[in-house]
Design a protein around this motif. Sequence first.
Motif, PDB file in Angstrom:
ATOM      1  N   ILE A 111       1.068  -1.217   0.087  1.00  0.00           N
ATOM      2  CA  ILE A 111       0.056   0.199  -0.172  1.00  0.00           C
ATOM      3  C   ILE A 111       0.685   1.197  -0.084  1.00  0.00           C
ATOM      4  N   PHE A 112       2.187   1.198   0.580  1.00  0.00           N
ATOM      5  CA  PHE A 112       3.116   2.307   0.851  1.00  0.00           C
ATOM      6  C   PHE A 112       3.800   2.505  -0.274  1.00  0.00           C
ATOM      7  N   PHE A 113       3.882   1.540  -1.549  1.00  0.00           N
ATOM      8  CA  PHE A 113       4.619   1.626  -2.516  1.00  0.00           C
ATOM      9  C   PHE A 113       4.391   2.807  -3.236  1.00  0.00           C
ATOM     10  N   PRO A 114       3.468   3.283  -3.800  1.00  0.00           N
ATOM     11  CA  PRO A 114       3.288   4.739  -4.268  1.00  0.00           C
ATOM     12  C   PRO A 114       3.918   6.040  -3.752  1.00  0.00           C
ATOM     13  N   LEU A 115       3.863   5.865  -2.501  1.00  0.00           N
ATOM     14  CA  LEU A 115       4.424   6.932  -1.401  1.00  0.00           C
ATOM     15  C   LEU A 115       5.928   6.808  -1.599  1.00  0.00           C
ATOM     16  N   LEU A 116       6.425   5.420  -1.705  1.00  0.00           N
ATOM     17  CA  LEU A 116       7.937   5.190  -2.071  1.00  0.00           C
ATOM     18  C   LEU A 116       8.346   5.777  -3.051  1.00  0.00           C
ATOM     19  N   VAL A 117       7.623   5.566  -4.240  1.00  0.00           N
ATOM     20  CA  VAL A 117       8.155   6.140  -5.457  1.00  0.00           C
ATOM     21  C   VAL A 117       8.041   7.576  -5.630  1.00  0.00           C
ATOM     22  N   TYR A 118       6.949   8.332  -5.033  1.00  0.00           N
ATOM     23  CA  TYR A 118       7.028   9.622  -4.821  1.00  0.00           C
ATOM     24  C   TYR A 118       8.301  10.280  -4.224  1.00  0.00           C
ATOM     25  N   ALA A 119       8.509   9.736  -2.874  1.00  0.00           N
ATOM     26  CA  ALA A 119       9.620   9.941  -2.151  1.00  0.00           C
ATOM     27  C   ALA A 119      10.911  10.134  -2.893  1.00  0.00           C
ATOM     28  N   PHE A 120      11.426   9.148  -3.526  1.00  0.00           N
ATOM     29  CA  PHE A 120      12.489   8.918  -4.401  1.00  0.00           C
ATOM     30  C   PHE A 120      12.464   9.828  -5.263  1.00  0.00           C
ATOM     31  N   PHE A 121      11.164  10.036  -6.050  1.00  0.00           N
ATOM     32  CA  PHE A 121      11.144  11.047  -7.109  1.00  0.00           C
ATOM     33  C   PHE A 121      11.544  12.460  -6.698  1.00  0.00           C
ATOM     34  N   ARG A 122      10.964  12.804  -5.467  1.00  0.00           N
ATOM     35  CA  ARG A 122      11.286  14.253  -4.968  1.00  0.00           C
ATOM     36  C   ARG A 122      12.463  14.355  -4.663  1.00  0.00           C
ATOM     37  N   ALA A 123      13.036  13.225  -4.046  1.00  0.00           N
ATOM     38  CA  ALA A 123      14.691  13.384  -3.618  1.00  0.00           C
ATOM     39  C   ALA A 123      15.380  13.580  -4.746  1.00  0.00           C
ATOM     40  N   PHE A 124      15.149  12.824  -5.856  1.00  0.00           N
ATOM     41  CA  PHE A 124      15.847  12.855  -7.193  1.00  0.00           C
ATOM     42  C   PHE A 124      15.832  14.332  -7.726  1.00  0.00           C
ATOM     43  N   LEU A 125      14.551  14.983  -7.695  1.00  0.00           N
ATOM     44  CA  LEU A 125      14.407  16.321  -8.231  1.00  0.00           C
ATOM     45  C   LEU A 125      15.628  17.328  -7.487  1.00  0.00           C
ATOM     46  N   GLN A 126      15.878  17.115  -6.513  1.00  0.00           N
ATOM     47  CA  GLN A 126      16.508  17.947  -5.558  1.00  0.00           C
ATOM     48  C   GLN A 126      17.973  18.197  -6.177  1.00  0.00           C
ATOM     49  N   PHE A 127      18.420  17.107  -6.901  1.00  0.00           N
ATOM     50  CA  PHE A 127      19.821  17.202  -7.617  1.00  0.00           C
ATOM     51  C   PHE A 127      19.675  18.315  -8.404  1.00  0.00           C
ATOM     52  N   PHE A 128      18.816  18.422  -9.312  1.00  0.00           N
ATOM     53  CA  PHE A 128      18.657  19.449 -10.618  1.00  0.00           C
ATOM     54  C   PHE A 128      18.647  20.926  -9.912  1.00  0.00           C
ATOM     55  N   CYS A 129      18.419  21.166  -8.775  1.00  0.00           N
ATOM     56  CA  CYS A 129      18.573  22.389  -8.031  1.00  0.00           C
ATOM     57  C   CYS A 129      20.083  22.781  -7.999  1.00  0.00           C
ATOM     58  N   PHE A 130      20.952  22.006  -7.766  1.00  0.00           N
ATOM     59  CA  PHE A 130      22.322  22.279  -7.442  1.00  0.00           C
ATOM     60  C   PHE A 130      23.221  22.717  -8.569  1.00  0.00           C
ATOM     61  N   PRO A 131      22.977  22.349  -9.759  1.00  0.00           N
ATOM     62  CA  PRO A 131      23.692  23.197 -11.108  1.00  0.00           C
ATOM     63  C   PRO A 131      22.910  24.521 -11.049  1.00  0.00           C
ATOM     64  N   SER A 132      21.708  24.468 -11.156  1.00  0.00           N
ATOM     65  CA  SER A 132      20.961  26.173 -11.156  1.00  0.00           C
ATOM     66  C   SER A 132      21.531  26.955  -9.921  1.00  0.00           C
ATOM     67  N   SER A 133      21.816  26.472  -9.006  1.00  0.00           N
ATOM     68  CA  SER A 133      22.111  27.464  -7.785  1.00  0.00           C
ATOM     69  C   SER A 133      23.486  27.979  -8.076  1.00  0.00           C
ATOM     70  N   LEU A 134      24.503  27.030  -8.614  1.00  0.00           N
ATOM     71  CA  LEU A 134      25.842  27.333  -9.023  1.00  0.00           C
ATOM     72  C   LEU A 134      25.797  28.364 -10.281  1.00  0.00           C
ATOM     73  N   ARG A 135      24.930  28.206 -11.274  1.00  0.00           N
ATOM     74  CA  ARG A 135      24.823  29.150 -12.353  1.00  0.00           C
ATOM     75  C   ARG A 135      24.499  30.389 -11.567  1.00  0.00           C
ATOM     76  N   MET A 136      23.509  30.394 -10.848  1.00  0.00           N
ATOM     77  CA  MET A 136      23.079  31.572 -10.197  1.00  0.00           C
ATOM     78  C   MET A 136      24.201  32.305  -9.663  1.00  0.00           C
ATOM     79  N   ARG A 137      24.893  31.661  -8.874  1.00  0.00           N
ATOM     80  CA  ARG A 137      26.136  32.597  -8.252  1.00  0.00           C
ATOM     81  C   ARG A 137      26.968  32.994  -9.371  1.00  0.00           C
ATOM     82  N   ARG A 138      27.266  32.165 -10.325  1.00  0.00           N
ATOM     83  CA  ARG A 138      28.307  32.871 -11.444  1.00  0.00           C
ATOM     84  C   ARG A 138      27.398  34.316 -11.893  1.00  0.00           C
ATOM     85  N   VAL A 139      26.163  34.304 -11.980  1.00  0.00           N
ATOM     86  CA  VAL A 139      25.554  35.313 -12.585  1.00  0.00           C
ATOM     87  C   VAL A 139      25.535  36.703 -11.557  1.00  0.00           C
ATOM     88  N   LEU A 140      25.401  36.234 -10.370  1.00  0.00           N
ATOM     89  CA  LEU A 140      25.534  37.053  -9.204  1.00  0.00           C
ATOM     90  C   LEU A 140      27.066  37.804  -8.953  1.00  0.00           C
TER      91      LEU A 140
END
Length: 230
Positions: A52-81
Amino acid sequence: MRDCATAWEHPRTRRVWIQQVAVTVLRLIGWAAAAFGLLFLIVATPVGTGWIFFPLLVYAFFRAFLQFFCFPSSLRMRRVLQQYPWQVLPGVPRGLARHPEAQEDGMWFEFANPEDPAQRIPLIFLRSMRTYWWLRRIGGPRTKPEVKARIEPLWFAGDPRFLAVIAAPARDGRAPQRLHLLYQRPALDRRIPPRDWKAGPAALERARRAGARIPDSASAPDTGQELHEH
């Protein structure tokens, strides 16, 4: 802010950037912990109920995976600033429908070309991550004025022909908050042909230092480059 040659020299800007990176790290840890917790729960409970908890597991892994895409954006942001100063711009044109000068759909802000103020350049929100807050405040005819006022005046650092960081004003109006990277797509993807935004050699070199991918051939005064958002 007026004494700062670049936005990065503004102490409160650096603080906001660090806070946003810290929030990303905490989200990554939190969603990863939730995913492994759910995995343990599935393994530890009977087969008939654990899945029953499997959909929640998939969603949690998906959200954790998405966070990795924020780091390149943050580094580019710093270069612009680190390359461009803040500009505090009132009444920046914005919209949700496709901009007539844009090659893609998406909500947008419109800025003047630094070397040709009569030319207006749209910066499109090309990615969907962390844009809902901006979507609500750009809004449409039914959006309440006090909601739209949250991004008025708009803080802007960058070159709309390449890369830029936008931000909403803090409550006291003396600092930015909610930093967000926008870019013309060719600035980060050489497979996309550039547009002629009349960028001179100095602007091209500054954009290159800010992280834009500028072809070596783009050195003539009338050569430009288009890049988009995040």
